[in-house]
Design a protein around this motif. Structure first.
Motif, mmCIF file in Angstrom:
data_model
loop_
_atom_site.group_PDB
_atom_site.id
_atom_site.type_symbol
_atom_site.label_atom_id
_atom_site.label_comp_id
_atom_site.label_asym_id
_atom_site.label_seq_id
_atom_site.Cartn_x
_atom_site.Cartn_y
_atom_site.Cartn_z
ATOM 1 N N GLU A 40 0.817 -1.218 0.000
ATOM 2 C CA GLU A 40 0.000 0.000 0.000
ATOM 3 C C GLU A 40 0.853 1.272 0.000
ATOM 4 O O GLU A 40 0.513 2.248 -0.660
ATOM 5 C CB GLU A 40 -0.951 -0.007 1.207
ATOM 6 N N ARG A 41 1.959 1.267 0.719
ATOM 7 C CA ARG A 41 2.831 2.460 0.731
ATOM 8 C C ARG A 41 3.394 2.744 -0.656
ATOM 9 O O ARG A 41 3.482 3.892 -1.086
ATOM 10 C CB ARG A 41 3.973 2.282 1.729
ATOM 11 N N LEU A 42 3.762 1.683 -1.357
ATOM 12 C CA LEU A 42 4.287 1.858 -2.709
ATOM 13 C C LEU A 42 3.190 2.362 -3.657
ATOM 14 O O LEU A 42 3.437 3.221 -4.502
ATOM 15 C CB LEU A 42 4.889 0.551 -3.226
ATOM 16 N N ARG A 43 1.990 1.859 -3.492
ATOM 17 C CA ARG A 43 0.865 2.348 -4.312
ATOM 18 C C ARG A 43 0.644 3.844 -4.084
ATOM 19 O O ARG A 43 0.427 4.598 -5.036
ATOM 20 C CB ARG A 43 -0.418 1.601 -3.970
ATOM 21 N N ARG A 44 0.661 4.246 -2.822
ATOM 22 C CA ARG A 44 0.477 5.674 -2.518
ATOM 23 C C ARG A 44 1.613 6.507 -3.100
ATOM 24 O O ARG A 44 1.389 7.609 -3.600
ATOM 25 C CB ARG A 44 0.360 5.886 -1.008
ATOM 26 N N ALA A 45 2.838 5.990 -3.044
ATOM 27 C CA ALA A 45 3.988 6.714 -3.612
ATOM 28 C C ALA A 45 3.812 6.876 -5.119
ATOM 29 O O ALA A 45 4.052 7.962 -5.663
ATOM 30 C CB ALA A 45 5.286 5.971 -3.293
ATOM 31 N N LEU A 46 3.374 5.823 -5.793
ATOM 32 C CA LEU A 46 3.155 5.908 -7.229
ATOM 33 C C LEU A 46 2.035 6.896 -7.539
ATOM 34 O O LEU A 46 2.162 7.727 -8.445
ATOM 35 C CB LEU A 46 2.845 4.533 -7.820
ATOM 36 N N ASP A 47 0.948 6.829 -6.789
ATOM 37 C CA ASP A 47 -0.149 7.784 -6.989
ATOM 38 C C ASP A 47 0.332 9.222 -6.810
ATOM 39 O O ASP A 47 -0.062 10.113 -7.558
ATOM 40 C CB ASP A 47 -1.306 7.506 -6.021
ATOM 41 N N ALA A 48 1.194 9.424 -5.829
ATOM 42 C CA ALA A 48 1.695 10.778 -5.562
ATOM 43 C C ALA A 48 2.511 11.308 -6.736
ATOM 44 O O ALA A 48 2.364 12.467 -7.118
ATOM 45 C CB ALA A 48 2.535 10.790 -4.283
ATOM 46 N N VAL A 49 3.357 10.470 -7.320
ATOM 47 C CA VAL A 49 4.182 10.961 -8.427
ATOM 48 C C VAL A 49 3.402 11.039 -9.734
ATOM 49 O O VAL A 49 3.804 11.760 -10.648
ATOM 50 C CB VAL A 49 5.489 10.150 -8.620
ATOM 51 N N LEU A 50 2.299 10.338 -9.829
ATOM 52 C CA LEU A 50 1.448 10.447 -11.013
ATOM 53 C C LEU A 50 0.606 11.717 -10.992
ATOM 54 O O LEU A 50 0.087 12.139 -12.021
ATOM 55 C CB LEU A 50 0.530 9.217 -11.131
#
Length: 152
Positions: free
Chosen positions: A40-50
């Motif tokens: 989930e942390r990685l998903r949030r990180a990807l969402d943030a950079v998108l």
């Protein structure tokens, strides 16, 4: 811009991009395999950079998150045949590759987007090994299409 239909053409095109452009398209390559992310942390990180509002701090935080996840899951690769867990590792490695800070780039692997593309393909290969139904087309073909739309 010529049509990108081979890895050679993709790599040549990526080599012509600025560092910021390489980050942007590298993140798009990661997004193509984001469904394989289990953290989930990685998903949030990807969402943030998108996000179109992603700033330098968001990019740095996402890099640290991705690097930590890739490092944590590295030792599991090859230990068993949990292909989806290994795919998760490669998604993290792809995001870390796309966002690696300038001072950590080596001369040998200075193209963030190319390295992210290769890691994303590894994630896709793991999905195929698991026997999951992969999305239509190969990951390479999806990357060619992403590059074409990016260049347009």
């Amino acid at each position: 811009m010529p049509t990108i239909t081979t890895d050679s053409a993709l790599r040549q095109w990526l080599d012509q991009l600025s560092a910021d452009q390489q980050k942007l398209i590298g993140v798009q390559f990661v997004n193509s395999v984001a469904h394989l992310c289990q953290d989930e942390r990685l998903r949030r990180a990807l969402d943030a950079v998108l996000s179109p509002n992603a700033d330098t701090v968001a990019l740095e935080d996402a890099y640290r998150t991705a690097k930590a996840r890739a490092t944590k899951t590295y030792t599991d690769c090859g230990k068993d045949t949990n292909w989806l867990a290994q795919a998760d590792h490669f998604v993290a490695a792809a995001l870390a590759a796309a966002l690696v800070p300038e001072h950590l780039l080596s001369e040998r692997s200075s193209n963030r987007a190319w390295k992210a593309a290769m890691q994303a393909r590894m994630a896709n290969n793991c999905e195929l090994m698991e026997g999951e139904i992969a999305t239509s087309g190969s990951e390479a073909e999806r990357q060619y299409a992403i590059a074409q739309s990016f260049a347009a």
